[in-house]
Design a protein around this motif. Structure first.
Motif, short mmCIF file in Angstrom:
data_model
loop_
_atom_site.label_atom_id
_atom_site.label_comp_id
_atom_site.label_asym_id
_atom_site.label_seq_id
_atom_site.Cartn_x
_atom_site.Cartn_y
_atom_site.Cartn_z
N TRP A 99 48.62 68.58 25.97
CA TRP A 99 49.32 68.73 27.25
C TRP A 99 50.63 67.96 27.22
O TRP A 99 50.81 67.05 26.42
CB TRP A 99 48.45 68.29 28.44
CG TRP A 99 48.13 66.84 28.47
CD1 TRP A 99 48.83 65.86 29.11
CD2 TRP A 99 47.02 66.18 27.86
NE1 TRP A 99 48.23 64.63 28.93
CE2 TRP A 99 47.11 64.81 28.16
CE3 TRP A 99 45.96 66.61 27.07
CZ2 TRP A 99 46.18 63.87 27.71
CZ3 TRP A 99 45.04 65.70 26.62
CH2 TRP A 99 45.15 64.34 26.94
N THR A 100 51.52 68.37 28.09
CA THR A 100 52.82 67.72 28.22
C THR A 100 52.81 66.91 29.51
O THR A 100 52.52 67.45 30.59
CB THR A 100 53.96 68.75 28.26
OG1 THR A 100 53.89 69.54 27.08
CG2 THR A 100 55.31 68.06 28.33
N ALA A 101 53.13 65.63 29.43
CA ALA A 101 53.12 64.74 30.59
C ALA A 101 54.33 65.05 31.49
O ALA A 101 55.30 65.65 31.04
CB ALA A 101 53.17 63.30 30.13
N SER A 105 56.57 63.69 27.57
CA SER A 105 55.90 63.30 26.32
C SER A 105 54.71 64.22 26.04
O SER A 105 54.05 64.70 26.96
CB SER A 105 55.45 61.84 26.40
OG SER A 105 54.56 61.66 27.49
N GLU A 106 54.46 64.44 24.75
CA GLU A 106 53.36 65.30 24.32
C GLU A 106 52.11 64.46 24.09
O GLU A 106 52.18 63.36 23.56
CB GLU A 106 53.74 66.04 23.01
CG GLU A 106 54.93 66.95 23.14
CD GLU A 106 54.62 68.19 23.97
OE1 GLU A 106 53.45 68.62 23.97
OE2 GLU A 106 55.55 68.70 24.63
N HIS A 107 50.94 65.01 24.48
CA HIS A 107 49.67 64.28 24.33
C HIS A 107 48.60 65.20 23.79
O HIS A 107 48.62 66.41 24.02
CB HIS A 107 49.22 63.71 25.69
CG HIS A 107 50.13 62.68 26.24
ND1 HIS A 107 50.00 61.35 25.97
CD2 HIS A 107 51.23 62.79 27.05
CE1 HIS A 107 50.95 60.67 26.59
NE2 HIS A 107 51.71 61.52 27.25
N THR A 128 46.84 63.88 35.47
CA THR A 128 47.36 62.77 34.67
C THR A 128 48.22 61.87 35.55
O THR A 128 48.63 62.26 36.64
CB THR A 128 48.24 63.27 33.50
OG1 THR A 128 49.43 63.85 34.02
CG2 THR A 128 47.49 64.27 32.64
N SER A 131 52.78 58.97 33.02
CA SER A 131 52.99 58.85 31.57
C SER A 131 52.09 59.76 30.75
O SER A 131 52.13 59.75 29.54
CB SER A 131 52.80 57.39 31.13
OG SER A 131 51.46 57.00 31.39
N GLY A 132 51.23 60.54 31.41
CA GLY A 132 50.42 61.51 30.69
C GLY A 132 48.99 61.11 30.42
O GLY A 132 48.24 61.89 29.83
#
Length: 200
Positions: A99-101, A105-107, A128, A131-132
């Motif tokens: 997922w994208t926050a 940022s990518e998580h 979230t 920050s994700g």
């Protein structure tokens, strides 16, 4: 009203002991406190909890965001999922997802998805923080109101229980005093009470 009128006229009854009168007034005071004070305190407690929960709802809705996640693959159920009945009722699957926050940022990580048979590429939503990091779903206003109502009822019941418990302690003390007075009266009467002058 008849009980109060009866209590008022009973004050001058020659068979009425002082402890009887005190017990009656304590019962009346306990009844009034339970009928009047307990509901008022319950409402106040409910409103106080409602305000706190409303604040929490607003904070959670402002800090928790819903984002779309994509299934990478399904994960095995955890070791703690021992109860087969609970596992059968749970419609969520444990998956590895990307997922994208909200901050861009990518998580990637394990999450629970409401998918019965997840496949790679399936999309679903998760909550979230900014920050994700995954967080629990925010509290909704209806649930907050339900909790506030339950807190109000609980406070009212606690006050009523405290008043009733105090009344019972006072009555127990009055009964102890009555028994002590009866013992002293029997001691004064002596062992021959009722047989004086019978020649026995």
């Amino acid at each position: 009203m008849r009980a109060i009128k009866g209590l008022w006229s009973w004050r001058h009854n020659p068979l009425c002991r002082r402890t009887d009168l005190v017990e009656s007034w304590v019962a009346l005071a306990a009844l009034l406190l339970i009928v009047l004070l307990a509901p008022v305190l319950g409402v106040l407690a409910g409103f106080t909890v409602q305000e706190a929960l409303d604040r929490s709802v607003r904070e959670q809705h402002s800090s928790r965001l819903q984002v779309t996640a994509t299934v990478v693959r399904e994960l095995d159920r955890g070791v703690l999922d021992i109860d087969p009945e609970a596992a059968a009722q749970d419609t969520r699957s444990r998956v590895l997802a990307d997922w994208t926050a909200p901050d861009g940022s990518e998580h990637r990580g394990p999450v629970l998805a409401r998918l019965t048979s997840p496949q790679a590429g399936d999309r679903f939503t998760i909550w979230t923080d900014a920050s994700g990091r995954t967080v629990a779903r925010p509290l909704d206003p209806a649930t907050a109101t339900t909790h506030a109502v339950l807190a109000g009822f609980g406070a009212a019941l606690a006050v009523a229980g405290l008043v009733e418990g105090s009344r019972r302690l006072i009555v127990r003390r009055l009964v102890t005093l009555r028994h002590a007075r009866w013992d002293r009266a029997w001691d004064r009467a002596g062992p021959d009470w009722g047989r004086t002058g019978t020649g026995s």
